[in-house]
Enzyme design. Structure first.
Site, PDB file in Angstrom:
ATOM      1  N   CYS A 162      46.004  42.499  48.645  1.00  0.00           N
ATOM      2  CA  CYS A 162      45.185  41.444  49.298  1.00  0.00           C
ATOM      3  C   CYS A 162      45.306  41.356  50.948  1.00  0.00           C
ATOM      4  N   CYS A 167      41.656  41.822  50.056  1.00  0.00           N
ATOM      5  CA  CYS A 167      40.598  40.604  50.550  1.00  0.00           C
ATOM      6  C   CYS A 167      40.460  40.465  52.033  1.00  0.00           C
ATOM      7  N   LYS A 170      38.844  43.141  54.346  1.00  0.00           N
ATOM      8  CA  LYS A 170      37.610  43.020  53.946  1.00  0.00           C
ATOM      9  C   LYS A 170      36.680  41.885  54.386  1.00  0.00           C
ATOM     10  N   TYR A 303      32.781  46.370  43.143  1.00  0.00           N
ATOM     11  CA  TYR A 303      33.157  45.301  43.806  1.00  0.00           C
ATOM     12  C   TYR A 303      33.542  46.116  45.271  1.00  0.00           C
ATOM     13  N   GLU A 307      31.178  46.130  48.735  1.00  0.00           N
ATOM     14  CA  GLU A 307      31.605  45.255  49.906  1.00  0.00           C
ATOM     15  C   GLU A 307      31.758  46.450  51.141  1.00  0.00           C
ATOM     16  N   HIS A 575      21.914  17.701  51.181  1.00  0.00           N
ATOM     17  CA  HIS A 575      20.907  18.042  51.920  1.00  0.00           C
ATOM     18  C   HIS A 575      21.061  18.362  53.513  1.00  0.00           C
ATOM     19  N   GLU A 580      22.750  22.715  47.020  1.00  0.00           N
ATOM     20  CA  GLU A 580      21.966  21.590  46.233  1.00  0.00           C
ATOM     21  C   GLU A 580      20.853  22.319  45.346  1.00  0.00           C
TER      22      GLU A 580
HETATM   23  P1  FAD Z   1      49.243  43.842  44.840  1.00  0.00           P
HETATM   24  O1  FAD Z   1      48.821  42.918  45.758  1.00  0.00           O
HETATM   25  O2  FAD Z   1      48.567  45.181  44.769  1.00  0.00           O
HETATM   26  O3  FAD Z   1      51.001  43.933  45.181  1.00  0.00           O
HETATM   27  C1  FAD Z   1      51.644  45.113  44.412  1.00  0.00           C
HETATM   28  C2  FAD Z   1      52.600  45.341  45.351  1.00  0.00           C
HETATM   29  O4  FAD Z   1      53.754  46.046  44.940  1.00  0.00           O
HETATM   30  C3  FAD Z   1      52.432  46.617  46.382  1.00  0.00           C
HETATM   31  O5  FAD Z   1      52.746  46.235  47.755  1.00  0.00           O
HETATM   32  C4  FAD Z   1      52.752  47.718  46.149  1.00  0.00           C
HETATM   33  O6  FAD Z   1      53.004  48.682  47.147  1.00  0.00           O
HETATM   34  C5  FAD Z   1      54.187  47.440  45.433  1.00  0.00           C
HETATM   35  N1  FAD Z   1      54.677  48.243  44.437  1.00  0.00           N
HETATM   36  C6  FAD Z   1      54.177  49.055  43.576  1.00  0.00           C
HETATM   37  N2  FAD Z   1      55.209  49.718  43.103  1.00  0.00           N
HETATM   38  C7  FAD Z   1      56.175  49.463  43.381  1.00  0.00           C
HETATM   39  C8  FAD Z   1      57.695  49.759  43.159  1.00  0.00           C
HETATM   40  N3  FAD Z   1      57.833  50.485  42.176  1.00  0.00           N
HETATM   41  N4  FAD Z   1      58.776  49.203  43.896  1.00  0.00           N
HETATM   42  C9  FAD Z   1      58.485  48.476  44.965  1.00  0.00           C
HETATM   43  N5  FAD Z   1      57.095  48.045  45.167  1.00  0.00           N
HETATM   44  C10 FAD Z   1      55.991  48.376  44.263  1.00  0.00           C
HETATM   45  N6  FAD Z   1      40.719  39.873  45.196  1.00  0.00           N
HETATM   46  C11 FAD Z   1      40.199  38.476  45.531  1.00  0.00           C
HETATM   47  O7  FAD Z   1      40.609  37.461  44.827  1.00  0.00           O
HETATM   48  N7  FAD Z   1      39.242  38.237  46.290  1.00  0.00           N
HETATM   49  C12 FAD Z   1      38.806  39.270  47.183  1.00  0.00           C
HETATM   50  O8  FAD Z   1      37.807  39.232  48.257  1.00  0.00           O
HETATM   51  C13 FAD Z   1      39.482  40.765  46.953  1.00  0.00           C
HETATM   52  N8  FAD Z   1      39.010  41.759  47.662  1.00  0.00           N
HETATM   53  C14 FAD Z   1      39.700  42.993  47.418  1.00  0.00           C
HETATM   54  C15 FAD Z   1      39.073  43.975  48.292  1.00  0.00           C
HETATM   55  C16 FAD Z   1      39.618  45.424  48.019  1.00  0.00           C
HETATM   56  C17 FAD Z   1      39.221  46.422  48.841  1.00  0.00           C
HETATM   57  C18 FAD Z   1      40.676  45.487  46.882  1.00  0.00           C
HETATM   58  C19 FAD Z   1      41.042  46.781  46.754  1.00  0.00           C
HETATM   59  C20 FAD Z   1      41.195  44.390  46.347  1.00  0.00           C
HETATM   60  C21 FAD Z   1      40.557  43.277  46.426  1.00  0.00           C
HETATM   61  N9  FAD Z   1      40.673  42.059  45.578  1.00  0.00           N
HETATM   62  C22 FAD Z   1      40.152  40.858  45.991  1.00  0.00           C
HETATM   63  C23 FAD Z   1      41.849  42.302  44.719  1.00  0.00           C
HETATM   64  C24 FAD Z   1      43.424  41.887  45.102  1.00  0.00           C
HETATM   65  O9  FAD Z   1      43.525  42.318  46.162  1.00  0.00           O
HETATM   66  C25 FAD Z   1      44.240  41.882  43.942  1.00  0.00           C
HETATM   67  O10 FAD Z   1      43.846  41.482  42.806  1.00  0.00           O
HETATM   68  C26 FAD Z   1      45.662  41.421  44.330  1.00  0.00           C
HETATM   69  O11 FAD Z   1      45.962  41.803  45.410  1.00  0.00           O
HETATM   70  C27 FAD Z   1      46.399  41.843  43.033  1.00  0.00           C
HETATM   71  O12 FAD Z   1      47.904  41.116  43.386  1.00  0.00           O
HETATM   72  P2  FAD Z   1      49.031  41.864  42.585  1.00  0.00           P
HETATM   73  O13 FAD Z   1      50.363  41.171  42.910  1.00  0.00           O
HETATM   74  O14 FAD Z   1      48.938  42.171  41.257  1.00  0.00           O
HETATM   75  O15 FAD Z   1      49.384  43.354  43.142  1.00  0.00           O
HETATM   76  P1  NAP Z   2      35.764  49.151  39.269  1.00  0.00           P
HETATM   77  O1  NAP Z   2      35.499  47.787  39.124  1.00  0.00           O
HETATM   78  O2  NAP Z   2      36.570  49.749  38.239  1.00  0.00           O
HETATM   79  O3  NAP Z   2      34.336  50.088  39.450  1.00  0.00           O
HETATM   80  C1  NAP Z   2      34.710  51.393  39.519  1.00  0.00           C
HETATM   81  C2  NAP Z   2      33.320  51.999  40.143  1.00  0.00           C
HETATM   82  O4  NAP Z   2      33.426  53.462  40.322  1.00  0.00           O
HETATM   83  C3  NAP Z   2      32.346  51.690  39.109  1.00  0.00           C
HETATM   84  O5  NAP Z   2      31.016  51.673  39.895  1.00  0.00           O
HETATM   85  C4  NAP Z   2      31.993  53.266  38.323  1.00  0.00           C
HETATM   86  O6  NAP Z   2      31.054  53.451  37.874  1.00  0.00           O
HETATM   87  C5  NAP Z   2      32.639  54.026  39.636  1.00  0.00           C
HETATM   88  N1  NAP Z   2      33.045  55.380  39.218  1.00  0.00           N
HETATM   89  C6  NAP Z   2      34.144  55.533  38.373  1.00  0.00           C
HETATM   90  N2  NAP Z   2      34.401  56.596  38.231  1.00  0.00           N
HETATM   91  C7  NAP Z   2      33.654  57.552  38.874  1.00  0.00           C
HETATM   92  C8  NAP Z   2      33.368  59.088  39.300  1.00  0.00           C
HETATM   93  N3  NAP Z   2      34.041  59.634  38.757  1.00  0.00           N
HETATM   94  N4  NAP Z   2      32.108  59.256  40.102  1.00  0.00           N
HETATM   95  C9  NAP Z   2      31.340  58.399  40.417  1.00  0.00           C
HETATM   96  N5  NAP Z   2      31.685  56.908  40.346  1.00  0.00           N
HETATM   97  C10 NAP Z   2      32.792  56.498  39.587  1.00  0.00           C
HETATM   98  O7  NAP Z   2      36.550  49.270  40.687  1.00  0.00           O
HETATM   99  P2  NAP Z   2      36.794  48.477  42.079  1.00  0.00           P
HETATM  100  O8  NAP Z   2      35.355  48.228  42.620  1.00  0.00           O
HETATM  101  O9  NAP Z   2      37.747  49.390  42.484  1.00  0.00           O
HETATM  102  O10 NAP Z   2      37.445  47.036  41.769  1.00  0.00           O
HETATM  103  C11 NAP Z   2      38.880  46.857  41.177  1.00  0.00           C
HETATM  104  C12 NAP Z   2      39.120  45.692  41.057  1.00  0.00           C
HETATM  105  O11 NAP Z   2      39.324  45.097  42.106  1.00  0.00           O
HETATM  106  C13 NAP Z   2      37.923  44.827  40.532  1.00  0.00           C
HETATM  107  O12 NAP Z   2      37.878  44.577  39.231  1.00  0.00           O
HETATM  108  C14 NAP Z   2      38.111  43.415  41.164  1.00  0.00           C
HETATM  109  O13 NAP Z   2      38.764  42.446  40.510  1.00  0.00           O
HETATM  110  C15 NAP Z   2      38.918  43.685  42.287  1.00  0.00           C
HETATM  111  N6  NAP Z   2      38.225  43.341  43.672  1.00  0.00           N
HETATM  112  C16 NAP Z   2      37.739  42.163  43.913  1.00  0.00           C
HETATM  113  C17 NAP Z   2      37.105  41.891  45.040  1.00  0.00           C
HETATM  114  C18 NAP Z   2      36.625  40.547  45.164  1.00  0.00           C
HETATM  115  O14 NAP Z   2      37.055  39.582  44.692  1.00  0.00           O
HETATM  116  N7  NAP Z   2      35.484  40.253  46.001  1.00  0.00           N
HETATM  117  C19 NAP Z   2      36.755  42.847  45.837  1.00  0.00           C
HETATM  118  C20 NAP Z   2      37.214  44.265  45.493  1.00  0.00           C
HETATM  119  C21 NAP Z   2      37.902  44.306  44.535  1.00  0.00           C
HETATM  120  P3  NAP Z   2      30.573  53.317  36.485  1.00  0.00           P
HETATM  121  O15 NAP Z   2      29.821  51.754  36.194  1.00  0.00           O
HETATM  122  O16 NAP Z   2      29.459  54.145  36.129  1.00  0.00           O
HETATM  123  O17 NAP Z   2      31.687  53.448  35.238  1.00  0.00           O
END
Ligand code: FAD
Ligand code: NAP
Length: 600
Positions: A162, A167, A170, A303, A307, A575, A580
């Site tokens: 995040c 997040c 982004k 997502y 985004e 408003h 709203e």
């Molecule tokens: P993470 O935050 O991924 O933390 C896991 C940590 O564990 C990492 O630092 C990793 O390096 C570490 N780790 C892994 N394996 C090991 C190991 N063996 N030993 C030690 N450390 C390890 N969510 C939202 O709510 N709003 C958003 O706008 C949003 N935007 C997103 C945009 C993008 C591009 C992405 C990719 C995700 C977004 N998400 C968003 C999703 C959000 O980031 C995740 O849901 C959240 O970070 C999950 O938290 P977590 O604790 O499960 O894992």
């Molecule tokens: P995702 O929801 O798993 O979506 C994967 C996308 O990639 C789908 O559109 C899928 O298409 C496509 N795809 C998969 N394999 C492919 C291939 N071989 N060739 C071409 N396209 C392929 O993954 P994500 O966008 O990485 O998000 C992961 C999670 O992060 C989400 O579930 C969300 O909860 C979290 N997240 C949250 C936010 C937020 O809160 N704003 C922002 C970003 C991420 P198909 O539909 O055809 O399978």
């Protein structure tokens, strides 16, 4: 059988009970019809532990045994539980001992002491929340966090996805794009600035990364202040209660704990096609890319893809999104398509029904030039295109494959690497829990991981009973026109309740701030889905418009409280706002009535 009055009989009975206690590792004095006894016996079944139940109601002298148990333990009620000769107590006490880990220790005959009460693997959203809360509750806690560099060598600090590559960067880059649009609007509102407006990627990247750096530092300080031992090392199980921690210099240290929380999150998936790891980037690289990505191909349509594609286009870049099938799988498709149409109208190109086959480097550089070959999913058509950057956003894989879960006996879904847990985030191994993105069938969102982590610590160490509620979780997709939702999509509501039992109210709207610059007239859209069988309770909330997160958050709270259409109608709007609109929606989808907004 009458009560035993004489001393000899009573002594014999006591000896009999004591022998039962001594010879059975797990002994439950029970009554076959008692639901609390069933609960306790089920718990041992779940734990794969053989439990010997003495069903007092089925024995001729059952009531005598019960009286003697009262004398021996001070407890007359059943179940009356003993583990390895230790008296645990009744149902509540047994369940509590299970939550506290005491049961597991007694079952293992363990008097072992561990280095820590709790080791949390992963210092992201969930792991940090859980470890800090556990430490606040007086527990000795370690959290390990280690970032494996991307194939291009990108790495980052403490805080997980995040903060570093999700997040936070982004939303800040989305905000950069929103400001660009605001600047165009500003001229219409009378702002005069003559110089050509251009965007500097490096300035934005540096500012965003500096802010992230301050957050990384803040997390370290917070852990130190709360007495959580943070170790920057990669953790893997070598025994159920023991992990190996390997730091970046390869030094290995071993630690033990009574309990573990897995919070290792996910990392971007690659395509497995020639050139993907060599030449392409993922969201893990994008936010700290030292140079402007230039003409960009985004592969994927969920997502992350929409985004990132959205804000890159908002910075003025030439962006193409390659879509395999649909936009935003799992989301309301009507809303997803409207968000996509808006992107298309604002210059994002969509290459639909194509999947990439290979990526080749034409020219090195910052950015260089890449050639992408893709094939159609429904014809023989081949696409070839040149881009400066290819961003792969095709989903994320749970980081569960290399952390020795087999050594700990934790079950993983072999198909997707996700970890199944019960409603208390407990894995099949009682002392190992899991939270956040690695959970099977749960939301992958920061606030969900945080909530689960915090509540888990409170249940484990404070006698808390609240469980993380994964229902009606509000979320927002930060596409250029933002999409916020809570509850069911239209498709899901139809599937669950049937067409006849839902009523959909909807409306287009034109935010006041869009009117003077005269843009996106009647492109914003609101929709609620109501369950006719339940007083038109709102089961789905959908909003496409500016500040979707801010709007959706409040309505998410209302949905938690079970708001109905009538209550929405009785709510006085603010408003002039976009939010709203939900207090004045009159047109049902089934009526086919006009939903465009004419006046204020
Ligand atoms: P993470 O935050 O991924 O933390 C896991 C940590 O564990 C990492 O630092 C990793 O390096 C570490 N780790 C892994 N394996 C090991 C190991 N063996 N030993 C030690 N450390 C390890 N969510 C939202 O709510 N709003 C958003 O706008 C949003 N935007 C997103 C945009 C993008 C591009 C992405 C990719 C995700 C977004 N998400 C968003 C999703 C959000 O980031 C995740 O849901 C959240 O970070 C999950 O938290 P977590 O604790 O499960 O894992
Ligand atoms: P995702 O929801 O798993 O979506 C994967 C996308 O990639 C789908 O559109 C899928 O298409 C496509 N795809 C998969 N394999 C492919 C291939 N071989 N060739 C071409 N396209 C392929 O993954 P994500 O966008 O990485 O998000 C992961 C999670 O992060 C989400 O579930 C969300 O909860 C979290 N997240 C949250 C936010 C937020 O809160 N704003 C922002 C970003 C991420 P198909 O539909 O055809 O399978």
């Amino acid at each position: 059988m009458p009560p035993i009055e004489n001393d000899t009989g009573r002594a014999e009975l006591k000896t009999r009970i004591q022998q039962l206690i001594d010879s059975n590792p797990v002994l439950v004095f029970s009554k076959s019809y008692c639901p609390f006894c069933v609960k306790v016996k089920d718990l041992f079944k779940e734990l794969n532990v053989i439990c010997n139940a003495v069903e007092l109601d089925l024995m001729a002298d059952g009531s005598n045994l019960q009286d003697m148990l009262m004398e021996m333990t001070g407890q007359k009620t059943v179940p009356n539980v003993f583990i390895n000769k230790t008296h645990i107590g009744g149902c509540d006490k047994t369940l509590q001992a299970h939550r506290d880990g005491l049961l597991q220790q007694l079952l293992g005959g363990e008097n072992e002491t561990y280095d820590y009460d709790l080791i949390v693997i992963g210092g992201g959203s969930g792991g940090l929340a859980c470890s800090k809360e556990a430490a606040l509750l007086g527990k000795k806690v370690m959290v390990l966090d280690y970032v494996v560099p991307t194939p291009l060598g990108t790495t980052w600090g403490l805080g997980g996805t995040c903060v570093n590559v999700g997040c936070i960067p982004k939303k800040l880059m989305h905000q950069t794009a929103v400001l660009g649009t605001a600047m165009q609007d500003a001229r219409k509102f009378g702002w005069e600035f003559s110089e050509a407006v251009k965007h500097n990627w490096e300035t934005m990247k540096t500012a965003v990364n500096n802010y992230i750096g301050s957050l990384n530092w803040g997390y370290r300080v917070a852990l130190r202040d709360k007495n959580v031992n943070y170790v920057n090392a990669y953790a893997e199980f070598i025994e159920p209660h023991k992990i190996k921690a390997t730091n970046r210099r390869g030094k290995e240290v071993f630690h033990t704990a009574a309990r573990f929380v897995l919070a290792t999150g996910e990392r971007p998936r690659y395509l497995g096609i020639p050139g993907d790891k060599e030449y392409c980037i993922t969201s893990d690289d994008l936010f700290s890319l030292p140079h402007c990505p230039g003409k960009t191909l985004v592969i994927g349509a969920s997502y992350v893809a929409l985004e990132c594609g959205g804000f890159l286009a908002g910075l003025g870049l030439d962006v193409t999104v390659m879509v395999r099938s649909i936009l935003l799988r799992g989301f309301d498709q009507d809303m997803a398509n409207r968000a996509g149409e808006h992107m298309e109208e604002h210059g994002v190109k969509f290459l639909r029904k194509f999947v990439p086959v290979k990526v080749e480097e034409l020219e090195k550089g910052t950015p260089g030039r890449l050639k992408v070959t893709a094939k159609s999913t429904d014809s023989d058509e081949i696409f070839e295109g040149e881009f400066n950057t290819v961003l792969i956003a095709v989903g994320r894989d749970a980081c569960t494959g290399k952390i020795g879960l087999d050594k700990a006996g934790v079950h993983v879904n072999a198909k997707n690497g996700k970890i199944p847990v019960n409603d208390e985030e407990q894995t099949n191994v009682p002392h190992i829990y899991a939270i956040g993105d690695i959970l099977e069938g749960k939301w992958e969102l920061t606030p969900v991981a945080i909530q689960a982590g915090k509540l888990l610590a409170r249940r484990l160490y404070k006698g808390g009973t609240l469980k993380c509620d994964y229902v009606n979780v509000p979320t927002t997709v930060f596409t250029p026109l933002e999409y916020g939702c809570c509850g069911l999509s239209e498709e899901k509501a139809l599937e669950l309740y049937g067409q006849d039992n839902i009523e959909i109210y909807h409306s287009l709207f034109w935010p006041l701030e869009f009117t003077v610059p005269n843009r996106d007239n009647n492109k914003c859209y609101s929709k609620i889905i109501c369950n006719k069988l339940d007083s038109e309770r709102v089961v789905g909330f959908h909003y496409l418009g500016p500040n979707a997160g801010e709007v959706t958050q409040g309505y998410g709270a209302a949905m938690k409280c079970g708001i109905t259409k009538e209550q929405l109608d009785n709510t006085v709007g603010i408003h002039p706002t976009c939010a709203e609109i939900f207090t004045t929606m009159e047109v049902t989808k089934s009526s086919g009535g006009d939903i465009s907004q004419a006046g204020c």
